[in-house]
Design an enzyme around this catalytic site. Sequence first.
Site, PDB file in Angstrom:
ATOM      1  N   SER A 119       0.776  -1.113  -0.107  1.00  0.00           N
ATOM      2  CA  SER A 119       0.032  -0.104   0.038  1.00  0.00           C
ATOM      3  C   SER A 119       0.926   1.123   0.010  1.00  0.00           C
ATOM      4  CB  SER A 119      -0.739   0.166   1.323  1.00  0.00           C
ATOM      5  OG  SER A 119      -0.235   0.274   2.423  1.00  0.00           O
ATOM      6  N   ASP A 120       0.560   2.357  -0.484  1.00  0.00           N
ATOM      7  CA  ASP A 120       1.030   3.328  -0.175  1.00  0.00           C
ATOM      8  C   ASP A 120       0.758   3.912   1.367  1.00  0.00           C
ATOM      9  OD1 ASP A 120       1.383   6.823  -2.188  1.00  0.00           O
ATOM     10  OD2 ASP A 120       2.287   5.829  -0.261  1.00  0.00           O
ATOM     11  N   TRP A 121       1.620   4.811   1.809  1.00  0.00           N
ATOM     12  CA  TRP A 121       1.664   5.037   3.345  1.00  0.00           C
ATOM     13  C   TRP A 121       0.506   5.736   3.454  1.00  0.00           C
ATOM     14  CZ3 TRP A 121       4.969   2.223   1.618  1.00  0.00           C
ATOM     15  CH2 TRP A 121       6.126   1.637   2.294  1.00  0.00           C
TER      16      TRP A 121
END
Length: 739
Positions: free
Chosen positions: A265-267
């Site tokens: 995932s992106d953060w």
Amino acid sequence: MKSIFSFFPVLLFLTGCSGGAAEKPAPYQDPSRPIEERVEDALSRMTLEEKVAVLHAQSKFSSAGVPRLGIPEVWCTDGPHGIRPEVLWDEWDQAGWTNDSCTAFPALTCLAATWNPRMSALYGKSIGEEARYREKDVLLGPGVNIYRTPLNGRNFEYMGEDPYLASRMVVPYVQEVQKNGVAACVKHFALNNQETRRMSVDVVVDDRALYEIYLPAFKAAVKEGGAWAVMGAYNKYKGQHCCHNEYLLNRILKGEWAFDGVVISDWGGVHDTEESIENGLDLEFGTWTDGLRAGTRNAYDNYYLAQPYLERLRTGEADVKTLDDKVRRVLRLIFRTAMNTQKPFGSLNSPEHLAAARRIAGEGMVLLKNDGGVLPLDASSTKRLLVVGENAVKMMTVGGGSSSLKVRHECTPLEGLRAAAEAAGCEVVFERGYVGDPTGSYNGVNTGQDLSETRSAEQLIADAVAAAEQADAVIFVGGLNKSDFQDCEGADRKQYGLPYAQDRVIEALAAANPRLTVVLVSGNAVAMPWLDRVPAVLEAWFSGSEAGNALADVVFGQVNPSGKLPFTFPVRLEDNGAHALGEFPGGDSVRYNESIFVGYRWHDTKAIKPLFAFGHGLSYTSFAYSNLRLSSEKLSQGGSLTLGVDITNTGDRAGAEVVQLYIGDDESLCMRPVKELKGFEKVLLEPGETQRVEFEITPEALSYYDDTKGRWVAEAGLFTAYVSAASDDIRLTGHFTLK
Ligand code: GLC
């Protein structure tokens, strides 16, 4: 009675006995075994809790291994341009290490502007070695989101507006990074083409544009580059967040493309347990942050793929089959990286990496205009050179968001120009010209520069003009920077024109001295209302640790510029498809009404003359194109034909030219751009030398994505091949039919 070995431990060591026969390593520990066997063996030994633990972060940039089995953690690092300095366990702030300065390589727009896959390979090798040396398992890059609008704050991290160019340039980067036993994590999948409301905006785009424009570079990175990881984007598509998206992750990435790696995932990009279980997410990071600022401290057990997932598994709401698929992917990543015993040892801040940064930067700079041969400057006959502009002295490796770095040294434009000029007896004087952003820190990394200024804007211009009148040549170094609302993550630009009233400074300098060069340090197109009063313009990009030396190499002629624009510079924002027909930045959703007509595809189809075209770039020499030959006028389905063309250096110095092949469907039943890039080749030629360049044309290159059939189609009929020096500089054409 003590055993004999208690008296002679050395015997124990030599015989390898330790109270019994030497234990054979378990399959998962045995590097001689095939990875898939090791994955299955490790999986079979893991408890439910251990399986869930490896699917989410344990700290800001790491996820758990399986301590009991000796399976190591996974350590990630930003970013696409260099290895981010170490941050605290659970904070974005600096850990204060003193061994984590790095080499800043040029921004990926600069790499793309080289139009040279060999530079991508050099880039990937170099940055991969730095990641390896820093003992990182996953490099959070490269980014290949398509340049849809000149206002996107993160365009500088990506590879331009054309899917074919981005596809060719991303593959070697991924392959070479991964030869270091470090995973490339291609981002941000997908449709992350703006920063405004990036965490929630729902992108509405038709299938043709999705498949023909926005997915190809990711597909190339996965299927040709063999990327071991892909990062989900923050935005939504079809109402689902891209970090857990049935269409993008399950159907396309893992289905159509058979991706066997890990979706990270992106953060802060994960928002739902059910969706993250069922819709293709494998590794959750940064939850409750927006990717740039603090979130909920030490919340790791409460991550969507942590306790909530474990509870659903225990109640039978979630099935182990889906869990095991995720765990297999994470284990595969670990065996490819952290437990890969064949990987090299890497290196950091080496002369080779600085040389690579300088070479890529010099090859990526684009000479946009050079009337009267103002460039290259002859330092030995230039008594006094005036350099004007904040971007001549402002460090650009700090800031811009997650790609911000801590470099050992950054050679600024003034430093590089001065070193080269003074070595040839040319005096270099500097005037600030304007004040942009005198601050210099990001995430606790400080440039240490004092850019404070007390003079008024008027005084600054007056001082610059006075100096210009006394100089033999003037170089203005301006453009954008890495501050908010400039080339920076987290927000988009507010204007297309240059900020900080730079246009006024340029106009004043042009009036004071005709031998003016404007150097743009930027990652985006900008308006140039002063263009017809400025004889030379050079796009220098954000070019990293060696920015100044690379700029001097080009300005003084050690390097003959060969860069070509990876995106269009429109005259006005309204000339860009997303602004003329599409929505930007939209509201809760953003509609890509311009569909496939992105960049030059829009300009060609609407006959809108650009300021500078996609693929444009001048040289200090000149080239002629001749002798175009097609191996046949007829191409059959499943067949191919060869297009050959001669390219000659007609000037008096060596130089490289990028021969570009565009193809247009002249009898299309559906809407198609006038022409699309389908091949390019960079050739280095001595004065007078001719080389023949050949392109193989297949029906695949002629096809479009038929969204009614859900597949690629090459329709029979007449096609035109355009052999060009730029998308608006067609040199030769050839015609053929597809049967
Ligand atoms: C950021 C960015 C992403 C980066 C990640 C970790 O918000 O969107 O590109 O790799 O978070 O810093």
